[in-house]
Design an enzyme around this catalytic site. Structure first.
Site, mmCIF file in Angstrom:
data_model
loop_
_atom_site.group_PDB
_atom_site.id
_atom_site.type_symbol
_atom_site.label_atom_id
_atom_site.label_comp_id
_atom_site.label_asym_id
_atom_site.label_seq_id
_atom_site.Cartn_x
_atom_site.Cartn_y
_atom_site.Cartn_z
ATOM 1 N N VAL A 44 0.827 -1.049 -0.056
ATOM 2 C CA VAL A 44 0.011 -0.123 0.090
ATOM 3 C C VAL A 44 0.970 1.169 -0.015
ATOM 4 O O VAL A 44 0.561 2.249 -0.622
ATOM 5 C CB VAL A 44 -1.213 0.100 1.070
ATOM 6 C CG1 VAL A 44 -1.678 1.191 1.187
ATOM 7 C CG2 VAL A 44 -2.058 -1.192 1.116
ATOM 8 N N CYS A 45 1.997 1.330 0.714
ATOM 9 C CA CYS A 45 2.779 2.410 0.690
ATOM 10 C C CYS A 45 3.530 2.646 -0.636
ATOM 11 O O CYS A 45 3.482 3.991 -1.030
ATOM 12 C CB CYS A 45 3.936 2.153 1.717
ATOM 13 S SG CYS A 45 3.397 2.159 3.739
ATOM 14 N N THR A 46 4.008 1.568 -1.251
ATOM 15 C CA THR A 46 4.505 1.800 -2.648
ATOM 16 C C THR A 46 3.539 2.359 -3.598
ATOM 17 O O THR A 46 3.650 3.328 -4.353
ATOM 18 C CB THR A 46 4.781 0.318 -3.181
ATOM 19 O OG1 THR A 46 6.026 0.080 -2.162
ATOM 20 C CG2 THR A 46 5.497 0.393 -4.639
ATOM 21 N N PHE A 49 2.915 6.263 -2.570
ATOM 22 C CA PHE A 49 4.055 7.197 -2.966
ATOM 23 C C PHE A 49 4.136 7.256 -4.325
ATOM 24 O O PHE A 49 4.398 8.244 -5.147
ATOM 25 C CB PHE A 49 5.220 6.926 -2.067
ATOM 26 C CG PHE A 49 5.113 7.397 -0.753
ATOM 27 C CD1 PHE A 49 5.911 8.546 -0.403
ATOM 28 C CD2 PHE A 49 4.275 6.951 0.304
ATOM 29 C CE1 PHE A 49 5.711 9.277 0.674
ATOM 30 C CE2 PHE A 49 4.082 7.486 1.490
ATOM 31 C CZ PHE A 49 4.808 8.608 1.746
#
Length: 154
Positions: A44-46, A49
């Site tokens: 999810v962070c990838t 961002f």
């Protein structure tokens, strides 16, 4: 102190991916999008961002500087930025102090007892240093409302 819209944003100093100290105040000539994230290289962070990366021209047009903050080390943030071609600062809150002051932390993250990470959160700080938008998720799997962020910057 709980941060609210209209409050002066608390100042901080954190290390970037090149181990250079960066302060919130150095971005003060622009709107600042502080994007707290649980961890580099997570799915999810990838995705989040890369969405910020792909919208960078929109942020530039809105006089906004994206700044990512996680509890990851400067070394992990550097590799994460390189792998995903992120051209904005990623700051390391390895002491978790800034994360706790702003959006908070997820305790025992991913079932790992004693491991805490930044909550997924977005704060928009205007050019005068005032908080004008807050979004904090209790669910690390939920991405922010990108359109809402853009609207708050207009």
């Amino acid at each position: 102190m709980v941060i609210k819209v209209g409050n002066k944003a608390p100042e901080f100093t954190l290390f970037d991916a090149d181990k250079k100290q960066r302060q919130l105040s150095e971005f003060r000539s622009k709107n600042v999008v502080l994007a707290f994230y649980p961890g580099a290289f997570t799915g999810v962070c990838t995705k989040e961002f890369c969405a910020f990366r792909d919208a960078i021209s929109n942020f530039n047009n809105l006089n906004a500087q994206v700044v990512g903050i996680s509890v990851d080390s400067p070394f992990a943030n550097k590799a994460f930025a390189a792998q995903n071609n992120l051209q904005f600062p990623l700051l390391s809150d390895y002491t978790r102090e800034v994360s706790k002051q702003y959006g908070g932390v997820y305790e025992d993250f991913a079932g790992l007892k004693g491991y805490s990470v930044s909550k997924r959160a977005v704060f928009i700080i205007d050019a005068e240093g005032r908080v004008k938008y807050i979004w904090v998720s209790e669910n690390p799997g939920v991405e922010p409302d990108y359109e809402g962020i853009s609207q708050a910057l207009k």
